[in-house]
Design a protein around this motif. Structure first.
Motif, PDB file in Angstrom:
ATOM      1  N   ARG A  68     -49.003  46.188  41.517  1.00 56.24           N
ATOM      2  CA  ARG A  68     -49.301  45.456  40.277  1.00 56.24           C
ATOM      3  C   ARG A  68     -48.796  46.164  39.032  1.00 56.24           C
TER       4      ARG A  68
ATOM      5  N   ARG B 103     -47.751  45.286  33.800  1.00 58.53           N
ATOM      6  CA  ARG B 103     -48.842  44.912  34.689  1.00 58.53           C
ATOM      7  C   ARG B 103     -48.639  43.466  35.127  1.00 58.53           C
TER       8      ARG B 103
ATOM      9  N   ALA C 289     -50.235  40.034  37.072  1.00 60.08           N
ATOM     10  CA  ALA C 289     -51.452  39.351  37.484  1.00 60.08           C
ATOM     11  C   ALA C 289     -51.421  39.155  38.998  1.00 60.08           C
TER      12      ALA C 289
ATOM     13  N   ARG D  76     -47.345  36.995  37.992  1.00 61.55           N
ATOM     14  CA  ARG D  76     -46.871  36.742  36.631  1.00 61.55           C
ATOM     15  C   ARG D  76     -47.148  37.950  35.749  1.00 61.55           C
TER      16      ARG D  76
ATOM     17  N   ALA E 124     -48.590  40.220  33.091  1.00 61.96           N
ATOM     18  CA  ALA E 124     -49.844  40.139  32.336  1.00 61.96           C
ATOM     19  C   ALA E 124     -49.772  40.953  31.051  1.00 61.96           C
ATOM     20  N   ALA E 125     -49.075  42.084  31.080  1.00 64.27           N
ATOM     21  CA  ALA E 125     -48.977  42.916  29.887  1.00 64.27           C
ATOM     22  C   ALA E 125     -47.773  43.829  30.007  1.00 64.27           C
TER      23      ALA E 125
END
Length: 410
Positions: free
Chosen positions: A135, A157, A159, A163, A165-166
């Motif tokens: 991840r 990061r 999800a 996808r 996330a950050a």
């Protein structure tokens, strides 16, 4: 012969079998009614002949069990170098970079594109490193040119669905400066707390270079972006293929151009022990030796558990076109760290379709048993895909015809 070995070991095991090796038998439940009154008619108390046969059957049963156990043990010893242990779960995602500076997030099973990560303005992603949780990734990005170029690092990061996330920028950077420093390999620790960066001058620091900066290996604390530790290599030694190993050690390839400046570099796979005193990289590391089937090897790394070495090796073969020259036949093998002997071949091809170079042993998963590789055959075709327990599966990768390497990680 295999049959003779099996036969001799099975005979020895059978001869050692004793009745007391059987586990105790449970007493039968008390009979009632007709069977209690006439136990012999119901098969209750056996005759002397029956008791002897029962004892003989017990010995035979123990021998049979011993034969089965011996067969399993022998088979295990004979195949342990060819079949790996229980297969670890395949990482769900892998990332690969393209020549336009973006990074694609793909499903590992099929290579299906899940998302595209675009670098911040005026930057282009280069290297990729992955943590063990599938991840968290670190992406290296370069902006500017010449002595003003700067390599930055971003923590990505994902999800649960893959996808993004950050995307968080780390404070640590590598400015090019007069020596043209750049990051030529990165590795993220399994828990994503540390980032290792191999840094070298643009010229490689060869003895004929005009730059003064040596290569170095730096460990960065991801949470703060602080460069906590750094080791320096002698001038003329280039670093590549960083890989974290259990216990905080790290394997890397060192291309030593110092002894013979006009000849190919001397390649060494080395293991860095951060606990060793001093900050000289070669003094703080040891050479990992393995018995390769050829005289040269390309890329290599130590698996995360520290037990095996994965390496591309090469043998000279006659040119399959009949032109009288020679090609390099490449194969990817797994070697024991303890003995240096090859345990199994992970990937190879007949001479007519042989790999003449590997653009990178790109990445191993946390188990060390699953790899992403990129290679090129004698006809110039580039391959990219995953190796699961010795089985190669091609995966999509952009711009393979445009050369490379284009880094990938999982």
């Amino acid at each position: 012969k295999l049959e003779d070995r099996l036969r001799s070991e099975l005979r020895a095991m059978a001869q050692q079998a004793q009745p007391e090796m059987l586990r105790p038998l449970r007493a039968p439940a008390a009979r009632t009614g007709w069977s209690a009154r006439f136990p012999w008619a119901a098969g209750g108390r056996p005759s002397r002949k029956q008791r002897w046969l029962a004892a003989a059957a017990a010995v035979a049963a123990v021998a049979a069990v011993a034969v089965i156990v011996a067969a399993v043990n022998i088979a295990g010893r004979l195949t342990q170098h060819q079949v790996a242990g229980p297969a670890a779960a395949m990482p769900r995602y892998y990332l690969n970079s393209a020549d336009n500076g973006t990074v694609a997030v793909r499903g590992s099973a099929t290579g299906r594109l899940l998302a595209t990560v675009t670098a911040p303005a005026h930057l282009g992603f280069t290297w990729i490193a992955a943590a063990a949780d599938d991840r968290r990734f670190v992406l290296a990005a370069v902006g500017g040119s010449g002595r003003h170029a700067v390599t930055s690092f971003y923590l990505l990061r994902l999800a649960a669905d893959g996808r993004p996330a950050a995307l968080t920028r780390l404070s640590y950077t590598v400015p090019a400066g007069p020596a043209g420093y750049y990051a030529n390999s990165i590795a993220l620790s399994p828990d994503a707390s540390w980032l290792a960066v191999a840094i070298g001058p643009a010229s490689g620091g060869g003895s004929g270079s005009s730059v003064s900066g040596p290569s170095r290996l730096t460990e960065v604390l991801v949470a703060s972006g602080a460069a906590v530790r750094s080791w320096t290599a002698p001038r003329g030694v280039a670093l590549s293929e960083l890989s974290w190993v259990r216990g905080g050690e790290m394997s890397f390839n060192a291309d030593n151009r110092r002894p013979l400046p006009d000849h190919p570099p001397i390649q060494q796979l080395r293991l860095l022990n951060p606990a060793r005193p001093g900050r000289d990289l070669l003094s703080a590391s040891v050479v990992m030796r393995f018995s390769a089937p050829g005289s040269t090897y390309g890329e290599a790394l130590v698996t995360p558990d520290g037990r095996e070495i994965i390496a591309w090796t090469y043998l000279s073969r006659p040119d399959p076109s009949g032109g009288g020259g020679f090609d390099l036949e490449g194969s990817l093998g797994e070697y024991s760290v303890q003995t240096g002997q090859r345990l199994r071949m992970l990937y190879g091809a007949p001479v007519g379709r042989t790999l003449i170079n590997s653009d990178g042993l790109l990445t191993a998963d946390a188990s060390g048993g699953q790899l992403l590789i990129e290679a090129e055959n004698v006809y110039g075709k580039v391959f990219f895909g995953r190796i699961d327990n010795g089985r190669f599966t091609p995966l999509p990768h952009p711009n393979l015809s445009a050369g490379g390497p284009f880094p990938a990680a999982w």
